[in-house]
Design an enzyme around this catalytic site. Structure first.
Site, PDB file in Angstrom:
ATOM      1  CD  GLU A  57      -1.187  -2.264   2.209  1.00 55.63           C
ATOM      2  OE1 GLU A  57      -0.004  -2.580   1.921  1.00 55.63           O
ATOM      3  OE2 GLU A  57      -1.858  -2.876   3.043  1.00 55.63           O
ATOM      4  CD1 TRP A 177      20.096 -31.966 -19.054  1.00 56.46           C
ATOM      5  CD2 TRP A 177      19.135 -31.713 -17.081  1.00 56.46           C
ATOM      6  NE1 TRP A 177      21.009 -31.376 -18.241  1.00 56.46           N
ATOM      7  CE2 TRP A 177      20.441 -31.208 -17.009  1.00 56.46           C
ATOM      8  CE3 TRP A 177      18.315 -31.671 -15.951  1.00 56.46           C
ATOM      9  CZ2 TRP A 177      20.949 -30.660 -15.829  1.00 56.46           C
ATOM     10  CZ3 TRP A 177      18.830 -31.115 -14.813  1.00 56.46           C
ATOM     11  CH2 TRP A 177      20.151 -30.617 -14.752  1.00 56.46           C
ATOM     12  CB  THR A 203      18.663 -36.949  -5.600  1.00 52.17           C
ATOM     13  OG1 THR A 203      17.497 -37.723  -5.829  1.00 52.17           O
ATOM     14  CG2 THR A 203      18.712 -35.793  -6.568  1.00 52.17           C
ATOM     15  CG  ASP A 207      20.775 -36.899 -10.309  1.00 49.07           C
ATOM     16  OD1 ASP A 207      21.099 -38.042 -10.704  1.00 49.07           O
ATOM     17  OD2 ASP A 207      19.609 -36.479 -10.296  1.00 49.07           O
ATOM     18  CG  LEU A 211      20.276 -29.502  -5.086  1.00 49.03           C
ATOM     19  CD1 LEU A 211      20.251 -30.295  -3.786  1.00 49.03           C
ATOM     20  CD2 LEU A 211      18.989 -29.756  -5.867  1.00 49.03           C
ATOM     21  NE  ARG A 214      22.372 -24.057 -12.501  1.00 50.49           N
ATOM     22  CZ  ARG A 214      22.084 -25.131 -11.764  1.00 50.49           C
ATOM     23  NH1 ARG A 214      22.330 -25.145 -10.466  1.00 50.49           N
ATOM     24  NH2 ARG A 214      21.560 -26.198 -12.328  1.00 50.49           N
ATOM     25  CD  GLU A 300      14.542 -29.050  -6.975  1.00 44.50           C
ATOM     26  OE1 GLU A 300      15.103 -29.627  -7.934  1.00 44.50           O
ATOM     27  OE2 GLU A 300      14.672 -27.841  -6.762  1.00 44.50           O
ATOM     28  CB  THR A 305      12.883 -38.010  -1.220  1.00 52.12           C
ATOM     29  OG1 THR A 305      14.150 -38.659  -1.095  1.00 52.12           O
ATOM     30  CG2 THR A 305      12.796 -36.883  -0.241  1.00 52.12           C
ATOM     31  CG  LEU A 306       9.576 -36.572  -5.104  1.00 50.36           C
ATOM     32  CD1 LEU A 306       9.725 -36.825  -6.595  1.00 50.36           C
ATOM     33  CD2 LEU A 306       9.005 -35.171  -4.855  1.00 50.36           C
TER      34      LEU A 306
HETATM   35  N1  LIG Z   1      13.405 -36.326 -12.860  1.00 48.59           N
HETATM   36  C1  LIG Z   1      13.444 -35.730 -11.709  1.00 48.59           C
HETATM   37  O1  LIG Z   1      12.722 -34.789 -11.460  1.00 48.59           O
HETATM   38  C2  LIG Z   1      14.415 -36.207 -10.666  1.00 48.59           C
HETATM   39  C3  LIG Z   1      14.629 -35.407  -9.540  1.00 48.59           C
HETATM   40  C4  LIG Z   1      15.456 -35.887  -8.559  1.00 48.59           C
HETATM   41  C5  LIG Z   1      16.050 -37.135  -8.697  1.00 48.59           C
HETATM   42  N2  LIG Z   1      15.835 -37.873  -9.808  1.00 48.59           N
HETATM   43  C6  LIG Z   1      16.440 -39.182  -9.949  1.00 48.59           C
HETATM   44  O2  LIG Z   1      15.949 -40.001  -8.894  1.00 48.59           O
HETATM   45  C7  LIG Z   1      16.926 -40.973  -8.642  1.00 48.59           C
HETATM   46  C8  LIG Z   1      17.086 -41.106  -7.126  1.00 48.59           C
HETATM   47  O3  LIG Z   1      15.852 -41.424  -6.570  1.00 48.59           O
HETATM   48  P1  LIG Z   1      15.750 -42.465  -5.400  1.00 48.59           P
HETATM   49  O4  LIG Z   1      14.327 -42.724  -5.142  1.00 48.59           O
HETATM   50  O5  LIG Z   1      16.610 -43.623  -5.699  1.00 48.59           O
HETATM   51  O6  LIG Z   1      16.466 -41.736  -4.190  1.00 48.59           O
HETATM   52  P2  LIG Z   1      16.272 -40.415  -3.346  1.00 48.59           P
HETATM   53  O7  LIG Z   1      14.847 -40.193  -3.076  1.00 48.59           O
HETATM   54  O8  LIG Z   1      17.042 -39.327  -3.950  1.00 48.59           O
HETATM   55  O9  LIG Z   1      17.003 -40.847  -2.025  1.00 48.59           O
HETATM   56  C9  LIG Z   1      16.466 -41.930  -1.320  1.00 48.59           C
HETATM   57  C10 LIG Z   1      17.265 -42.183  -0.087  1.00 48.59           C
HETATM   58  O10 LIG Z   1      17.265 -41.029   0.712  1.00 48.59           O
HETATM   59  C11 LIG Z   1      17.013 -41.381   2.062  1.00 48.59           C
HETATM   60  N3  LIG Z   1      15.638 -40.928   2.340  1.00 48.59           N
HETATM   61  C12 LIG Z   1      14.816 -40.232   1.560  1.00 48.59           C
HETATM   62  N4  LIG Z   1      13.658 -39.973   2.178  1.00 48.59           N
HETATM   63  C13 LIG Z   1      13.767 -40.542   3.388  1.00 48.59           C
HETATM   64  C14 LIG Z   1      12.893 -40.612   4.490  1.00 48.59           C
HETATM   65  N5  LIG Z   1      11.684 -40.040   4.493  1.00 48.59           N
HETATM   66  N6  LIG Z   1      13.308 -41.287   5.571  1.00 48.59           N
HETATM   67  C15 LIG Z   1      14.531 -41.860   5.599  1.00 48.59           C
HETATM   68  N7  LIG Z   1      15.402 -41.818   4.569  1.00 48.59           N
HETATM   69  C16 LIG Z   1      15.018 -41.150   3.492  1.00 48.59           C
HETATM   70  C17 LIG Z   1      17.145 -42.900   2.111  1.00 48.59           C
HETATM   71  O11 LIG Z   1      18.516 -43.142   2.306  1.00 48.59           O
HETATM   72  P3  LIG Z   1      19.100 -44.592   2.675  1.00 48.59           P
HETATM   73  O12 LIG Z   1      19.217 -45.302   1.384  1.00 48.59           O
HETATM   74  O13 LIG Z   1      20.438 -44.328   3.305  1.00 48.59           O
HETATM   75  O14 LIG Z   1      18.119 -45.232   3.618  1.00 48.59           O
HETATM   76  C18 LIG Z   1      16.657 -43.277   0.739  1.00 48.59           C
HETATM   77  O15 LIG Z   1      17.043 -44.542   0.315  1.00 48.59           O
HETATM   78  C19 LIG Z   1      18.179 -40.558  -9.312  1.00 48.59           C
HETATM   79  O16 LIG Z   1      18.378 -41.360 -10.441  1.00 48.59           O
HETATM   80  C20 LIG Z   1      17.911 -39.157  -9.756  1.00 48.59           C
HETATM   81  O17 LIG Z   1      18.572 -38.849 -10.943  1.00 48.59           O
HETATM   82  C21 LIG Z   1      15.041 -37.422 -10.795  1.00 48.59           C
END
Ligand SMILES: NC(=O)c1ccc[n+]([C@@H]2O[C@H](COP(=O)([O-])OP(=O)(O)OC[C@H]3O[C@@H](n4cnc5c(N)ncnc54)[C@H](OP(=O)(O)O)[C@@H]3O)[C@@H](O)[C@H]2O)c1
Length: 507
Positions: A57, A177, A203, A207, A211, A214, A300, A305-306
């Site tokens: 305002e 990508w 990740t 990767d 983070l 940019r 991300e 994680t998601l």
């Molecule tokens: N296209 C996209 O948008 C995008 C974005 C990001 C990543 N990626 C790809 O995704 C792949 C990785 O994914 P991902 O599912 O294998 O792994 P991630 O989600 O990156 O990491 C998983 C690991 O993180 C820890 N973690 C995550 N959440 C947790 C929770 N709530 N509680 C406890 N531990 C947790 C655990 O570690 P521990 O194993 O030690 O238990 C789990 O195994 C890569 O290839 C990457 O390139 C793609």
């Protein structure tokens, strides 16, 4: 040539310019303001530019003199503040100007100030109106602030880039990508709109992302990075990772189990409890982030994680970039592979969907509606302490007692005028009743039998004592008078008590 705007166009413009505060105003909300002359000509506009700086305002009004503001109409996306914070109250400033009307979008969700800005303006004789018609846009604009204020919770957005069949890469770890440059640029914009970015440890290790933000719009903006690493897989390797080249130790938070905590010069390490053998209690982690003044987080990835944010019902919004590609489920990494629904009725749906194009890619975004979560968890249907309808009374300097009905779904205020109207109406009805009674008492023929008694009585009250009137007439008279006296007496007494007990509104 002067631009003329309709009310709808003025509020749309206020919403649009409010977004220019992205990345600079947290934990404050994005707020925009547009000033129109009484003929609808655009006089000025402004937005909240930086945390601690002047509000929208003030920025909009700064260049206008009192002459230009005569009978002007001011459009603001959020109720003007009424308290002294980092800046003086905007409602007070508006109240002092010769403007005619303030049109606001959302009621301030902060229970301490909600409705008070409106009251202050109304007391100063300004017309105050809530704007209807852009509510979804207004709520989206302020969604982080609304949740923060109502629930003291961090707003969590999930961001994922996938092929059309929902794959975010290959199971082998190859994922760069899927989407084009325009999408990736917007992803950096999303980073700037959130206080922190959160990823799983895989990740980080697969990767090796930076983070950081940019995007040319946010050249010097830094962000917080949060990594979930229950087994401390990345802490000892941080020196070789890109994320430590783009972030200082104070900007990098790593959560790990108690047993894996080690000291590092490259990050801050926090111990977090598990809710089962493998998974963190995300509630605990979000609470730590809240305590560190983080009000919004962009998750991300990766898939694990998601999914875990969905499993633990901790996500509020989804941004899914869709690249026109197919990867297939055999080797593909499905972004929600770890998220489980046992009955179809438990599936998550998105509401308030928006679809936009980034070259070849699509971005679908919406609020996450999980049927397993009670409805009030969601921003759009949030029921706050302020939305519980309460009628509050005040007295003004001229002796009027007036009230404001607050919190009817944040969309309705009972104007003081209406309360005044009912107040006057009740006195009028009382007077009318008394008048009719007196007219009857004077004009009706007296009955000889009771003439003597009538002389003794006071408007019929004593007639029962005289024993000379029929019981029915006596009872009717008695009750009528009793009713008239008690209602009138109560109304006057209530007014006196209210007048002296109510807070005097400083108008
Ligand atoms: N296209 C996209 O948008 C995008 C974005 C990001 C990543 N990626 C790809 O995704 C792949 C990785 O994914 P991902 O599912 O294998 O792994 P991630 O989600 O990156 O990491 C998983 C690991 O993180 C820890 N973690 C995550 N959440 C947790 C929770 N709530 N509680 C406890 N531990 C947790 C655990 O570690 P521990 O194993 O030690 O238990 C789990 O195994 C890569 O290839 C990457 O390139 C793609």
């Amino acid at each position: 040539m002067a631009t003329t705007l309709t009310d709808k166009e003025a509020m749309s413009l206020a919403i649009k310019i409010a977004k220019q505060g992205v990345g600079r105003v947290s934990p404050n909300p994005f707020v925009g303001c547009v000033v129109l002359s009484k003929n609808g000509t655009l006089l000025s506009s402004g937005y909240h530019e930086i945390y601690g700086g002047p509000h929208a305002e003030i920025n909009a009004l700064n260049n206008l003199n009192e002459e230009a503001l005569k009978e002007a109409r001011v459009f603001i996306t959020l109720e003007p503040c009424s308290h002294y914070g980092k800046t003086p109250p905007c409602a007070k400033r508006l109240a002092e100007l010769p403007i005619q009307e303030v049109i606001y979008g959302l009621l301030d969700p902060n229970p301490l100030v909600s409705g008070k800005g409106i009251e202050l303006l109304q007391c100063a004789g300004k017309k105050v109106t809530q704007f209807f018609g852009r509510n979804e846009e207004l709520e989206e604009l302020c969604e982080v602030f609304l949740l923060n204020q109502r629930k003291n919770q961090v707003f969590v957005s999930l961001k994922v880039a996938t092929s059309l069949d929902g794959m975010m890469g290959l199971k082998s770890g190859e994922s760069k990508w899927l989407t084009g440059e325009a999408s990736r640029n917007h992803a950096h914009y999303l980073r700037a709109t959130h206080d922190a970015v959160l990823v799983g440890v895989n990740t980080i290790l697969l990767d090796n992302p930076s983070l950081n933000i940019r995007n040319p719009q946010f050249v010097n903006k830094t962000n917080i990075v949060v990594i979930l690493d229950p087994n401390g897989k990345c802490i000892s390797r941080l020196v070789n990772l890109n994320v430590t080249k783009t972030h200082t130790a104070s900007e990098l938070f790593i959560f790990t189990q108690e047993k894996s905590v080690i000291k590092s010069d490259y990050c801050q390490v926090f111990a977090a409890p598990l809710i089962d053998e493998k998974n963190f209690d995300l509630n605990f982690i979000l609470q730590i982030l809240w305590d560190k003044n983080i009000r919004s987080v962009l998750v991300e990835g990766g898939a694990y994680t998601l999914s875990e944010f969905l499993n633990q019902n901790k996500a509020h919004r989804l941004y899914q970039f869709l690249a026109p590609q197919l990867i297939g489920g055999n080797n593909g990494l499905n972004w929600s592979s770890q998220f489980t629904v046992n009955k179809l009725q438990d599936r998550i749906t998105l509401t308030q969907i928006k679809i936009s194009n980034f070259d070849q890619d699509l971005l679908i975004s919406g609020l996450i509606q999980n049927p397993q979560i009670p409805k009030e968890r969601f921003v759009a249907e949030e029921s706050s302490s302020t939305s519980k309808p309460t009628l509050k009374f005040y007295r003004s300097q001229n002796g009027w007692i007036f009230g404001i009905c607050e919190g009817l779904g944040e969309s309705f205020d009972l104007p003081p005028l209406l309360i005044r109207f009912f107040w006057v109406l009740s006195f009028f009805l009382y007077g009318l009743g008394l008048g009719i009674y007196l007219a009857l008492a004077v004009s009706l023929p007296r009955k000889d039998k009771i003439e003597k008694a009538f002389e003794k009585q006071f408007l019929g009250v004593c007639v029962l004592l005289s024993n000379k009137m029929s019981l029915e007439i006596g009872v009717i008279r008695f009750l009528t008078v009793l009713l008239a006296l008690t209602t009138g007496g109560f109304a006057i007494l209530a007014y006196i008590i209210l007048y002296f007990s109510l807070e005097k509104n400083n108008c």
